[in-house]
Enzyme design. Structure first.
Site, short mmCIF file in Angstrom:
data_model
loop_
_atom_site.label_atom_id
_atom_site.label_comp_id
_atom_site.label_asym_id
_atom_site.label_seq_id
_atom_site.Cartn_x
_atom_site.Cartn_y
_atom_site.Cartn_z
N SER A 91 39.12 32.30 49.96
CA SER A 91 39.89 33.52 50.20
C SER A 91 39.13 34.53 51.06
O SER A 91 39.70 35.12 51.98
CB SER A 91 40.27 34.15 48.86
OG SER A 91 41.10 33.28 48.12
N THR A 97 37.90 28.10 45.70
CA THR A 97 37.96 27.90 44.25
C THR A 97 39.24 28.45 43.66
O THR A 97 39.90 27.80 42.85
CB THR A 97 36.74 28.56 43.58
OG1 THR A 97 35.56 27.88 44.00
CG2 THR A 97 36.85 28.48 42.07
N CYS A 98 39.63 29.65 44.07
CA CYS A 98 40.79 30.30 43.45
C CYS A 98 42.06 29.47 43.59
O CYS A 98 42.77 29.23 42.62
CB CYS A 98 40.99 31.69 44.05
SG CYS A 98 42.40 32.56 43.34
N CYS A 104 41.83 30.22 39.80
CA CYS A 104 42.80 31.12 39.19
C CYS A 104 44.25 30.69 39.36
O CYS A 104 45.06 30.89 38.46
CB CYS A 104 42.61 32.55 39.69
SG CYS A 104 42.15 32.71 41.42
N LYS A 154 44.92 27.55 37.14
CA LYS A 154 44.69 28.01 35.76
C LYS A 154 45.87 28.84 35.27
O LYS A 154 46.33 28.65 34.14
CB LYS A 154 43.41 28.85 35.71
CG LYS A 154 43.16 29.55 34.39
CD LYS A 154 42.26 30.74 34.59
CE LYS A 154 42.94 31.84 35.38
NZ LYS A 154 42.04 32.95 35.72
N GLY A 185 31.87 31.88 26.68
CA GLY A 185 32.64 32.96 26.09
C GLY A 185 33.16 33.96 27.10
O GLY A 185 33.59 35.05 26.73
N TYR A 205 35.47 34.69 30.97
CA TYR A 205 36.83 34.51 31.47
C TYR A 205 37.31 33.07 31.29
O TYR A 205 38.32 32.80 30.63
CB TYR A 205 36.89 34.77 32.98
CG TYR A 205 36.91 36.18 33.46
CD1 TYR A 205 38.07 36.72 34.02
CD2 TYR A 205 35.78 36.98 33.46
CE1 TYR A 205 38.10 38.00 34.54
CE2 TYR A 205 35.78 38.26 33.98
CZ TYR A 205 36.95 38.77 34.52
OH TYR A 205 36.97 40.04 35.02
N ILE A 206 36.61 32.15 31.95
CA ILE A 206 37.10 30.78 32.07
C ILE A 206 37.14 30.09 30.72
O ILE A 206 38.11 29.40 30.38
CB ILE A 206 36.23 30.00 33.07
CG1 ILE A 206 36.32 30.63 34.46
CG2 ILE A 206 36.66 28.52 33.14
CD1 ILE A 206 35.36 30.04 35.48
N GLU A 258 40.02 31.55 28.56
CA GLU A 258 41.32 31.16 29.11
C GLU A 258 41.62 29.69 28.83
O GLU A 258 42.73 29.34 28.43
CB GLU A 258 41.34 31.44 30.62
CG GLU A 258 41.39 32.94 30.93
CD GLU A 258 41.15 33.26 32.38
OE1 GLU A 258 41.53 34.37 32.81
OE2 GLU A 258 40.58 32.43 33.11
N THR A 306 38.36 36.99 43.20
CA THR A 306 38.99 36.66 44.48
C THR A 306 39.40 37.89 45.29
O THR A 306 39.10 37.97 46.49
CB THR A 306 40.20 35.73 44.25
OG1 THR A 306 39.73 34.52 43.67
CG2 THR A 306 40.93 35.45 45.55
N HIS A 362 61.14 53.96 27.72
CA HIS A 362 61.41 53.50 26.35
C HIS A 362 62.58 52.51 26.34
O HIS A 362 63.55 52.69 27.06
CB HIS A 362 61.75 54.71 25.48
CG HIS A 362 62.01 54.37 24.06
ND1 HIS A 362 61.01 54.06 23.16
CD2 HIS A 362 63.18 54.27 23.37
CE1 HIS A 362 61.55 53.80 21.99
NE2 HIS A 362 62.86 53.92 22.09
N GLU A 419 54.62 52.62 27.02
CA GLU A 419 54.83 54.05 26.76
C GLU A 419 53.74 54.63 25.87
O GLU A 419 53.49 55.84 25.88
CB GLU A 419 56.20 54.30 26.15
CG GLU A 419 56.41 53.75 24.75
CD GLU A 419 57.84 53.97 24.26
OE1 GLU A 419 58.20 55.14 24.04
OE2 GLU A 419 58.58 52.98 24.12
#
Length: 459
Positions: free
Chosen positions: A15, A42-43, A48, A51, A178, A180-181, A184, A314, A439, A444
């Site tokens: 990217s 990679t992204c 991402c 994923k 532990g 992001y990846i 997920e 990214t 609402h 809110e």
């Protein structure tokens, strides 16, 4: 006539590199780009994008269950891993084609090859052996997944790269990490019906995020069925005769799983790049050292994205690449502000965050007002699911400026993007307070929390 083959040569078709190449070309520069694998980086190829598609797939198991609370009776269900993989591969191929066409349409000369430095102006294309020269060179080679080489049997482990191409969905998996990846993929496997363990060396997942958010996410992930094992790591992996894996941990645990996936961070992809030949200085972890303008110690060589180990996201790489191109060829020098970046973790439940954590805010000022709401989303009043949503706003009590907003729950990532604009503009709590609520929405709560749940005051 230029003494160089190209005004700019980009190493890496991810990217950041693609954005820099395209923008430089639109400014009139003669641009070359080399990519040894697939365009999109990679992204798009193994990060991402696929994923997020897997996350969508894994959420359907809960959606089917929740539907009954709203009067829907869902019939017999089945899931085809191979069908998901095929659909994902088709989409990634489509996106890669777009990347290639966009480069072609802007006049960038692309080489399907690895590029390595011969000297500070010269690169060798390993696919053909030819060399090219460039006035400016941009390194955008990204990062690579880490494994722990000190663990006997580590060759039996996979990373997220391989997880996107498994021939069969395992019945059980251990995810090591532990961040992001790891979080997920634990949610993905669990949502697809895989018995999932998450083993992490620290005492709580998502190190670096706000502590209230970390606690809330860990609690909800565990409630969904992921077995979270903290303060522990594998020390040995053995392949059994039946093909399964015996995993022994530092704390003496023994587990038998079908797959073990490591997600313990990524390393800058500079190995074999020939940085020594160009005189480029690397950090101890192999990352390319750059200044605020993404320039290396060699004046005409730049680097952006994960290879610099600044902010491994990214959109950050894209901004950095754009800034380099504008600065060099667009008569518009600018740099990327890394201080206030909204981000999301597509855990289950989802996490969105922008600005400072509470601990970081305390380093700025001891006087904080903390606004926090933890509640059951409206949807689950009928679905019956025991799942909470968290919203936390951190305010500088001295000037009323909002320093950070941290969210857990449906569409938290979407909310974080909009909140990022607010914080970039210097929004105050008073700005939030005078905004009329929408609402009924969960969001809110962000504009209806009037009294702080906690006041922190320095001496």
């Amino acid at each position: 006539m230029s003494e160089f083959d190209f005004d700019l040569f980009v190493i890496g078709g991810g990217s950041g590199g693609v954005r820099a190449a395209r923008i430089a070309a639109t400014h009139g520069a003669k641009v070359g780009l080399a990519e040894e694998y697939r365009y999109g980086g990679t992204c798009v190829i193994r990060g991402c994008v696929p994923k997020k598609l897997f996350v969508y797939a894994s959420r359907f198991s809960e959606e089917f269950e929740d539907a009954e609370g709203f009067g829907w009776h869902v019939g017999e269900r089945s899931f085809s891993w191979r069908q998901l993989i095929a659909a994902k591969d088709k989409e990634i191929t489509r996106l890669e084609g777009i990347y290639r066409r966009n480069l072609d349409n802007t006049g960038v000369t692309c080489f399907d090859s690895r590029a390595e430095f011969v000297d500070d102006h010269t690169l060798r294309l390993t696919a053909t052996g030819e060399t090219v020269t460039a006035k400016y060179i941009l390194v955008a080679t990204g990062g690579a997944a880490n494994l722990d080489p000190d663990v006997p049997g580590i060759e039996h482990a996979i990373t997220s790269n391989e997880a996107f191409h498994l021939e069969e969905l395992p019945e059980s998996v251990m995810v090591v990490g532990g961040g992001y990846i790891a979080v997920e993929f634990a949610g993905i496997f669990n949502g697809l019906g895989v018995k999932t363990q998450l083993m992490y060396r620290r005492d709580m997942i998502l190190n670096g995020f706000d502590m209230d958010l970390r606690e809330a996410v860990q609690e909800e992930v565990a409630k969904k069925g992921v077995e979270i094992i903290t303060d522990d790591v594998p020390v040995r992996i053995v392949r059994r005769p039946d093909g399964r894996l015996d995993v022994t941990s530092r704390q003496g645990r023994t587990c038998v799983v079908d797959q073990i996936m490591y997600a313990i961070g990524r390393r800058p992809n500079t190995e074999g790049l020939g940085t020594d030949a160009a005189g480029i200085i690397l950090k101890p972890n192999g990352a390319i050292a750059v200044d605020a303008a993404s320039r290396t110690n060699v004046e005409h060589i730049y680097a952006v994205g994960d290879v610099t180990d600044r902010v491994a996201l990214t959109p950050v790489a894209i901004r950095e690449g754009h800034a380099v191109a504008d600065t060099l060829f667009g008569n518009n020098p600018w740099t990327v502000d890394h201080s206030l970046i909204a981000t999301a973790v597509f855990s289950q439940p989802e996490l969105g965050t922008v600005g400072l954590t509470q601990d970081q805010a305390l380093e700025l000022t001891p006087n904080l007002d903390i606004y926090k709401a933890k509640f059951r989303p409206m949807k689950h009043t009928l679905s019956g699911r025991d799942e909470k949503m968290l919203m936390k706003v951190i305010v500088n009590a001295d000037d009323d400026r909002v320093l950070g907003v941290h969210l857990m729950g449906p569409d938290a990532g979407e909310l974080a993007q909009v909140l990022g604009i607010c914080l970039q503009m210097g929004a105050t709590k008073a700005d939030f307070d005078r905004t009329v609520a929408v609402h009924p929405t969960a969001a809110e709560e962000l504009v209806t929390m009037r009294a702080p749940t906690e006041r922190l005051r320095g001496a």
